[in-house]
Design a protein around this motif. Structure first.
Motif, PDB file in Angstrom:
ATOM      1  N   ILE A 153       6.440 -11.011  -2.596  1.00  0.00           N
ATOM      2  CA  ILE A 153       6.537  -9.524  -2.645  1.00  0.00           C
ATOM      3  C   ILE A 153       6.473  -9.123  -3.956  1.00  0.00           C
ATOM      4  N   VAL A 154       5.243  -8.178  -4.388  1.00  0.00           N
ATOM      5  CA  VAL A 154       4.657  -7.862  -5.574  1.00  0.00           C
ATOM      6  C   VAL A 154       5.042  -6.401  -5.932  1.00  0.00           C
ATOM      7  N   THR A 155       5.701  -6.266  -6.709  1.00  0.00           N
ATOM      8  CA  THR A 155       6.152  -5.023  -7.356  1.00  0.00           C
ATOM      9  C   THR A 155       4.854  -4.558  -8.344  1.00  0.00           C
ATOM     10  N   VAL A 156       4.271  -3.645  -8.065  1.00  0.00           N
ATOM     11  CA  VAL A 156       3.026  -3.090  -8.824  1.00  0.00           C
ATOM     12  C   VAL A 156       3.497  -2.690 -10.055  1.00  0.00           C
ATOM     13  N   GLU A 157       2.889  -3.125 -11.168  1.00  0.00           N
ATOM     14  CA  GLU A 157       2.966  -2.405 -12.795  1.00  0.00           C
ATOM     15  C   GLU A 157       1.880  -1.681 -13.281  1.00  0.00           C
ATOM     16  N   LYS A 158       0.878  -2.007 -12.703  1.00  0.00           N
ATOM     17  CA  LYS A 158      -0.495  -1.305 -13.350  1.00  0.00           C
ATOM     18  C   LYS A 158      -1.650  -1.516 -12.230  1.00  0.00           C
ATOM     19  N   VAL A 159      -2.504  -0.326 -11.994  1.00  0.00           N
ATOM     20  CA  VAL A 159      -3.663  -0.167 -11.043  1.00  0.00           C
ATOM     21  C   VAL A 159      -4.809   0.138 -12.182  1.00  0.00           C
ATOM     22  N   ILE A 160      -5.784  -0.548 -12.128  1.00  0.00           N
ATOM     23  CA  ILE A 160      -7.004  -0.604 -12.990  1.00  0.00           C
ATOM     24  C   ILE A 160      -8.163  -0.105 -12.112  1.00  0.00           C
ATOM     25  N   VAL A 161      -8.909   0.776 -11.913  1.00  0.00           N
ATOM     26  CA  VAL A 161     -10.126   1.037 -11.394  1.00  0.00           C
ATOM     27  C   VAL A 161     -11.093  -0.118 -11.693  1.00  0.00           C
ATOM     28  N   THR A 162     -11.927  -0.679 -10.602  1.00  0.00           N
ATOM     29  CA  THR A 162     -12.946  -1.692 -10.877  1.00  0.00           C
ATOM     30  C   THR A 162     -14.287  -1.228 -10.230  1.00  0.00           C
ATOM     31  N   LEU A 170     -18.310  -0.655  -2.478  1.00  0.00           N
ATOM     32  CA  LEU A 170     -17.773  -1.399  -3.782  1.00  0.00           C
ATOM     33  C   LEU A 170     -16.485  -0.683  -4.798  1.00  0.00           C
ATOM     34  N   GLU A 171     -15.810  -0.028  -3.843  1.00  0.00           N
ATOM     35  CA  GLU A 171     -14.959   0.682  -4.426  1.00  0.00           C
ATOM     36  C   GLU A 171     -13.687  -0.455  -4.598  1.00  0.00           C
ATOM     37  N   GLY A 172     -12.877  -0.664  -5.804  1.00  0.00           N
ATOM     38  CA  GLY A 172     -12.260  -1.710  -6.108  1.00  0.00           C
ATOM     39  C   GLY A 172     -11.198  -1.480  -7.181  1.00  0.00           C
ATOM     40  N   TYR A 173     -10.010  -2.028  -7.045  1.00  0.00           N
ATOM     41  CA  TYR A 173      -8.903  -1.751  -7.944  1.00  0.00           C
ATOM     42  C   TYR A 173      -8.304  -3.522  -8.454  1.00  0.00           C
ATOM     43  N   GLN A 174      -8.082  -3.480  -9.435  1.00  0.00           N
ATOM     44  CA  GLN A 174      -7.257  -4.616 -10.072  1.00  0.00           C
ATOM     45  C   GLN A 174      -5.756  -4.108 -10.280  1.00  0.00           C
ATOM     46  N   ILE A 175      -4.834  -4.828  -9.399  1.00  0.00           N
ATOM     47  CA  ILE A 175      -3.493  -4.586  -9.642  1.00  0.00           C
ATOM     48  C   ILE A 175      -2.647  -5.581 -10.195  1.00  0.00           C
ATOM     49  N   LYS A 176      -2.024  -5.288 -11.244  1.00  0.00           N
ATOM     50  CA  LYS A 176      -1.259  -6.350 -12.057  1.00  0.00           C
ATOM     51  C   LYS A 176       0.257  -6.029 -11.586  1.00  0.00           C
ATOM     52  N   GLY A 177       1.192  -7.081 -11.499  1.00  0.00           N
ATOM     53  CA  GLY A 177       2.541  -6.937 -11.113  1.00  0.00           C
ATOM     54  C   GLY A 177       3.267  -8.109 -11.185  1.00  0.00           C
ATOM     55  N   ASP A 220       6.581 -16.378 -14.925  1.00  0.00           N
ATOM     56  CA  ASP A 220       7.460 -15.176 -14.930  1.00  0.00           C
ATOM     57  C   ASP A 220       7.141 -14.401 -13.852  1.00  0.00           C
ATOM     58  N   GLY A 221       6.619 -14.771 -12.783  1.00  0.00           N
ATOM     59  CA  GLY A 221       6.050 -14.223 -11.651  1.00  0.00           C
ATOM     60  C   GLY A 221       4.650 -13.154 -11.769  1.00  0.00           C
ATOM     61  N   ARG A 222       4.077 -13.257 -13.143  1.00  0.00           N
ATOM     62  CA  ARG A 222       3.006 -12.534 -13.250  1.00  0.00           C
ATOM     63  C   ARG A 222       2.039 -13.076 -12.244  1.00  0.00           C
ATOM     64  N   ILE A 223       1.247 -11.690 -11.696  1.00  0.00           N
ATOM     65  CA  ILE A 223       0.099 -12.157 -10.840  1.00  0.00           C
ATOM     66  C   ILE A 223      -0.685 -10.818 -11.013  1.00  0.00           C
ATOM     67  N   ALA A 224      -1.921 -11.069 -10.696  1.00  0.00           N
ATOM     68  CA  ALA A 224      -3.166  -9.954 -10.531  1.00  0.00           C
ATOM     69  C   ALA A 224      -3.665  -9.868  -9.232  1.00  0.00           C
ATOM     70  N   ILE A 225      -4.095  -9.064  -8.572  1.00  0.00           N
ATOM     71  CA  ILE A 225      -4.749  -8.798  -7.311  1.00  0.00           C
ATOM     72  C   ILE A 225      -6.141  -8.010  -7.416  1.00  0.00           C
ATOM     73  N   SER A 226      -7.159  -8.549  -6.983  1.00  0.00           N
ATOM     74  CA  SER A 226      -8.358  -7.927  -6.872  1.00  0.00           C
ATOM     75  C   SER A 226      -8.562  -7.502  -5.372  1.00  0.00           C
ATOM     76  N   VAL A 227      -8.737  -6.220  -5.356  1.00  0.00           N
ATOM     77  CA  VAL A 227      -8.957  -5.591  -3.840  1.00  0.00           C
ATOM     78  C   VAL A 227     -10.059  -4.826  -4.018  1.00  0.00           C
ATOM     79  N   TYR A 228     -10.951  -4.873  -3.004  1.00  0.00           N
ATOM     80  CA  TYR A 228     -12.433  -4.018  -2.840  1.00  0.00           C
ATOM     81  C   TYR A 228     -12.876  -4.128  -1.333  1.00  0.00           C
ATOM     82  N   ASP A 229     -13.815  -2.955  -1.355  1.00  0.00           N
ATOM     83  CA  ASP A 229     -14.317  -2.666  -0.121  1.00  0.00           C
ATOM     84  C   ASP A 229     -15.776  -3.264  -0.552  1.00  0.00           C
ATOM     85  N   VAL A 230     -16.324  -4.345   0.561  1.00  0.00           N
ATOM     86  CA  VAL A 230     -17.482  -4.915   0.054  1.00  0.00           C
ATOM     87  C   VAL A 230     -18.694  -3.777   0.166  1.00  0.00           C
TER      88      VAL A 230
END
Length: 131
Positions: free
Chosen positions: A112-121, A72-79, A59-69
């Motif tokens: 094209i990802v519609t963001v539903e939640k952003v979580i600090v990592t 170490l600032e990072g976020y998990q984005i679900k959408g 059903d289109g569910r995806i998670a994206i992990s993004v970070y600065d190497v």
């Protein structure tokens, strides 16, 4: 939903896409990515075969992990991801991919990802905080 800090990391950091289907997880790094003015995440499809299969079956569910190497600032984005094969976004990715690969590859479409939640990592006190 996408704060200035999240956008900064999205624009400069590495993205990993995570999907799952039938209990089998899949994660891939992506090079062709952007953020639209209205806060959607867009990803060019060059080699996303398993990712697309999983999105269709989940059903289109995806998670994206993004970070600065470095920081170490990072976020998990679900959408929820939608796949498109034509339009300005796809044309932009086609041009970028063809330039990078000197015509040996092209973008077949875009997520094209519609963001539903952003979580600090980011390690620290705010780790796991939902923004």
């Amino acid at each position: 939903m996408l704060s200035e800090n999240v956008v900064k990391v999205l624009k400069s950091g590495m993205w990993d896409l995570a999907t799952c289907s039938n209990g089998e997880p899949n994660v891939v790094p992506v090079a062709f990515k952007d953020i639209t003015e209205d806060g959607k995440l867009v990803i060019g499809d060059v080699f996303l075969e398993t990712t697309l299969k999983n999105i269709k079956e989940n059903d289109g569910r995806i998670a994206i992990s993004v970070y600065d190497v470095k920081s170490l600032e990072g976020y998990q984005i679900k959408g929820i991801a939608k796949y498109v094969t034509e339009g300005d976004i796809v044309n932009t990715f086609k041009k970028a991919v063809e330039t990078m690969f000197k015509g040996a590859a092209t973008a077949k479409g875009a997520l094209i990802v519609t963001v539903e939640k952003v979580i600090v990592t980011t390690p620290g006190a705010d780790n796991k905080k939902v923004l």
